[in-house]
Scaffold this active site. Structure first.
Site, PDB file in Angstrom:
ATOM      1  N   LEU A  66      68.342  18.716 -23.374  1.00 21.00           N
ATOM      2  CA  LEU A  66      68.238  19.651 -22.249  1.00 21.00           C
ATOM      3  C   LEU A  66      69.571  19.806 -21.528  1.00 21.00           C
ATOM      4  O   LEU A  66      70.245  18.814 -21.241  1.00 21.00           O
ATOM      5  CB  LEU A  66      67.187  19.108 -21.272  1.00 21.00           C
ATOM      6  CG  LEU A  66      66.944  19.897 -19.995  1.00 21.00           C
ATOM      7  CD1 LEU A  66      66.261  21.212 -20.304  1.00 21.00           C
ATOM      8  CD2 LEU A  66      66.094  19.061 -19.037  1.00 21.00           C
ATOM      9  N   HIS A  67      69.950  21.046 -21.251  1.00 22.63           N
ATOM     10  CA  HIS A  67      71.135  21.291 -20.416  1.00 22.63           C
ATOM     11  C   HIS A  67      70.952  22.591 -19.650  1.00 22.63           C
ATOM     12  O   HIS A  67      70.477  23.578 -20.185  1.00 22.63           O
ATOM     13  CB  HIS A  67      72.420  21.297 -21.248  1.00 22.63           C
ATOM     14  CG  HIS A  67      72.405  22.247 -22.411  1.00 22.63           C
ATOM     15  ND1 HIS A  67      71.693  21.999 -23.566  1.00 22.63           N
ATOM     16  CD2 HIS A  67      73.002  23.440 -22.598  1.00 22.63           C
ATOM     17  CE1 HIS A  67      71.871  22.991 -24.410  1.00 22.63           C
ATOM     18  NE2 HIS A  67      72.662  23.895 -23.847  1.00 22.63           N
ATOM     19  N   LEU A  68      71.332  22.537 -18.401  1.00 20.12           N
ATOM     20  CA  LEU A  68      71.173  23.672 -17.491  1.00 20.12           C
ATOM     21  C   LEU A  68      72.521  24.366 -17.313  1.00 20.12           C
ATOM     22  O   LEU A  68      73.506  23.724 -16.953  1.00 20.12           O
ATOM     23  CB  LEU A  68      70.660  23.169 -16.141  1.00 20.12           C
ATOM     24  CG  LEU A  68      70.601  24.163 -14.989  1.00 20.12           C
ATOM     25  CD1 LEU A  68      69.555  25.230 -15.269  1.00 20.12           C
ATOM     26  CD2 LEU A  68      70.266  23.443 -13.695  1.00 20.12           C
TER      27      LEU A  68
END
Ligand SMILES: [Zn+2]
Length: 163
Positions: free
Chosen positions: A121-123
């Site tokens: 996950l990466h924003l």
């Protein structure tokens, strides 16, 4: 917005290539290096922020947990809080250093969702300026950014020091 998201995906494809080159998960590997070498903006207890090596605009950074999890639902409570905290701190630093007119904040999850690095996950935090979409339309595959990554990194670090 169609134009914006097409450019967004192009940046992800480059991430895919980089992930393959290093033979592992980019977001697991980045924290192992030095802040300056890997353009890490800030390290928290559970998560970190890092400049995108192939930014869509100057200041484009990513917030990721250290732990290799793929969805927000897999984050533990303290990880969820810190990802959000780093997002807020990143925006404060970008505001002070770069004074953007707006932002795109987003997560592309899964191959069908356009994720370049699958499974971690990466924003994305993408500062925007009025008129930058027109610039992007013409030069989506050969972006010339007004500021070098090293300079952006230095300015954000200084801005964080003032927060
Ligand atoms: Zn990972």
């Amino acid at each position: 917005m169609d134009v914006l998201w097409a450019g967004w995906r192009a940046a992800y494809m480059t991430e895919v290539q980089q992930g393959v080159d290093t033979g592992g998960c980019l977001f697991c590997e980045l924290p192992a290096g030095s802040d300056q070498a890997n353009y890490i903006v800030e390290r928290g207890e559970q998560a970190y922020s890092v400049l995108n090596l192939y930014p869509y605009t100057s200041g484009h950074l990513l917030v990721a947990p250290y732990r290799h999890v793929g969805t927000p639902g897999e984050l533990a409570g303290d990880e969820r809080l810190e990802v959000w905290e780093l997002l807020a701190r990143s925006q404060s630093a970008i505001d002070r250093a770069l004074d953007p007119h707006g932002y795109n904040l987003g997560v592309n999850q899964g191959r069908a969702g356009g994720a370049g690095v699958l499974g971690h996950l990466h924003l994305h935090v993408v500062p925007r300026w009025s008129g930058d979409a027109n610039f992007m339309t013409a030069t989506a595959n050969a972006r010339i950014l007004p500021e070098a990554l090293e300079d952006t990194w230095q300015r954000l670090r200084e801005a964080l020091g003032d927060l």
